[in-house]
Each structure stands twice: as structure tokens, then as C-alpha cells.
Scaffold this motif. Structure first.
Motif, PDB file in Angstrom:
ATOM      1  N   HIS A 107       2.138  40.470 -23.373  1.00  0.00           N
ATOM      2  CA  HIS A 107       1.798  39.144 -22.873  1.00  0.00           C
ATOM      3  C   HIS A 107       0.969  39.220 -21.610  1.00  0.00           C
ATOM      4  O   HIS A 107       0.120  38.362 -21.362  1.00  0.00           O
ATOM      5  N   CYS A 114      -2.630  35.567 -24.264  1.00  0.00           N
ATOM      6  CA  CYS A 114      -1.559  34.797 -24.911  1.00  0.00           C
ATOM      7  C   CYS A 114      -2.119  33.438 -25.314  1.00  0.00           C
ATOM      8  O   CYS A 114      -2.613  32.700 -24.464  1.00  0.00           O
ATOM      9  N   ALA A 116      -0.671  30.769 -25.983  1.00  0.00           N
ATOM     10  CA  ALA A 116       0.019  29.670 -25.319  1.00  0.00           C
ATOM     11  C   ALA A 116      -0.413  29.517 -23.860  1.00  0.00           C
ATOM     12  O   ALA A 116      -0.279  28.445 -23.281  1.00  0.00           O
ATOM     13  N   CYS A 117      -0.926  30.598 -23.267  1.00  0.00           N
ATOM     14  CA  CYS A 117      -1.370  30.549 -21.874  1.00  0.00           C
ATOM     15  C   CYS A 117      -2.863  30.239 -21.767  1.00  0.00           C
ATOM     16  O   CYS A 117      -3.332  29.863 -20.695  1.00  0.00           O
ATOM     17  N   CYS A 142       5.256  29.815 -19.544  1.00  0.00           N
ATOM     18  CA  CYS A 142       4.657  30.053 -20.851  1.00  0.00           C
ATOM     19  C   CYS A 142       5.717  29.827 -21.939  1.00  0.00           C
ATOM     20  O   CYS A 142       6.805  30.403 -21.880  1.00  0.00           O
ATOM     21  N   THR A 144       5.824  31.005 -24.877  1.00  0.00           N
ATOM     22  CA  THR A 144       6.136  32.270 -25.565  1.00  0.00           C
ATOM     23  C   THR A 144       7.259  32.990 -24.825  1.00  0.00           C
ATOM     24  O   THR A 144       8.217  33.474 -25.443  1.00  0.00           O
TER      25      THR A 144
HETATM   26 ZN   LIG Z   1       1.800  33.040 -22.460  1.00  0.00          ZN
END
Ligand SMILES: [Zn+2]
Length: 159
Positions: A107, A114, A116-117, A142, A144
Motif C-alpha cells: 500500500h 492504492c 482508494a487513495c 484509507c 483499504t
Molecule cells: Zn489506500
């Protein structure tokens, strides 16, 4: 005293503590009862479960039972519980911990972003309130990492 400075740091500190505690418990169990563990199951009932639940015994790598009710001849663990426990023996738990540490390292690695980031924080919720896997704000950790932490008991009130 160092205070976390990013939203992820609380989650990362929680994960490191939880994974370390899990690894220590698995190593201690492996020291007394080496993995792999196997479940030896039977159809006769235990004295404190439904008759249909059968019985089970965990056997360590030295072919010793982990628990035999002081050799009472009456097994206390159901077949399902012994199979479950064998699947989560110290080696299995340590593999999971190692995998989770690799996910955490990935990550934050160079060359991997990532999803999600990435990009600007936003949530695109559907009519049922299910959001995309992205940060809801720059102050949110985050998702994740939060999902990984939930596997170790992270909850909203743990923050
Ligand atoms: Zn992330």
C-alpha cells in the motif's frame, strides 16, 4: 510523545500492534503445540453439545492431543470446532499475518498507487448508501487499510 499526523497513522499503528500480538500468540502456541494441527473427528457426542455435533480433537504435529479433558474419555469439542481450530493453527495464522504485512507494505510502496487513495477524496454513493472504495475526505483513513484493520477488530469506536 509522537501524535499521529495523518489519518492513516492511527490505523497503521492499530494494525502493527494487532498483528504483532497475533504473531506472538501464534508463536507461543507453536512452541507448545507445533503446527500443523489436524482435527480428529468422531460421531459420538460430547457431554455438553447437541448429539448431531459429533466430537473433535486437535492433534499437534507431534501427534499429541491439545486437549483431551484430562483423559476423561469424554471429548468436549465439537467436530466443527476442531476442524475450525485446525484451519487456524499457528502456521495458518502466521501466513495470514505475513500476507497482511505485505499488503500494508504494498500500500505504501513506490510504483503502486492504492486505488482508494488515488485522486481527490469523494464518495459516489448509490441509492443504498454503498460508496466507492475511496477516501470520503482527506481527513479519513484509507478504506483499504480500514478493511484490513477490521479483520483485527478495528471498529469506529477504536479510533
Ligand atoms: Zn489506500
Amino acid at each position: 510523545m509522537n501524535q499521529p499526523t495523518t489519518p492513516d497513522e492511527n490505523v497503521l499503528a492499530f494494525l502493527d500492534h494487532a498483528i504483532t500480538a497475533t504473531e506472538e500468540a501464534a508463536r507461543a502456541a507453536h512452541a507448545t503445540d507445533p503446527a500443523p494441527w489436524e482435527a480428529a473427528t468422531g460421531k459420538s457426542p460430547t457431554h455438553d453439545h447437541d448429539h448431531d455435533a459429533g466430537n473433535g480433537l486437535l492433534i499437534n504435529a507431534a501427534n499429541e492431543p491439545l486437549w483431551d479433558c484430562e483423559q476423561s474419555g469424554t471429548l468436549c469439542m465439537t467436530a466443527a470446532a476442531s476442524i475450525h481450530a485446525a484451519l487456524h493453527d499457528p502456521e495458518a495464522v502466521l501466513r495470514r499475518c505475513t500476507a497482511d504485512r505485505k499488503l500494508i507494505a504494498l500500500h505504501h510502496s513506490d510504483g503502486f498507487e492504492c486505488p482508494a487513495c488515488a485522486g481527490e477524496p469523494w464518495v459516489d454513493e448509490d441509492s443504498e448508501g454503498n460508496g466507492e472504495w475511496t477516501r470520503s475526505s482527506i481527513n479519513a483513513p484509507c478504506p483499504t487499510l480500514v478493511v484490513l484493520a477490521e479483520g483485527y477488530g478495528w471498529a469506529e469506536d477504536a479510533r
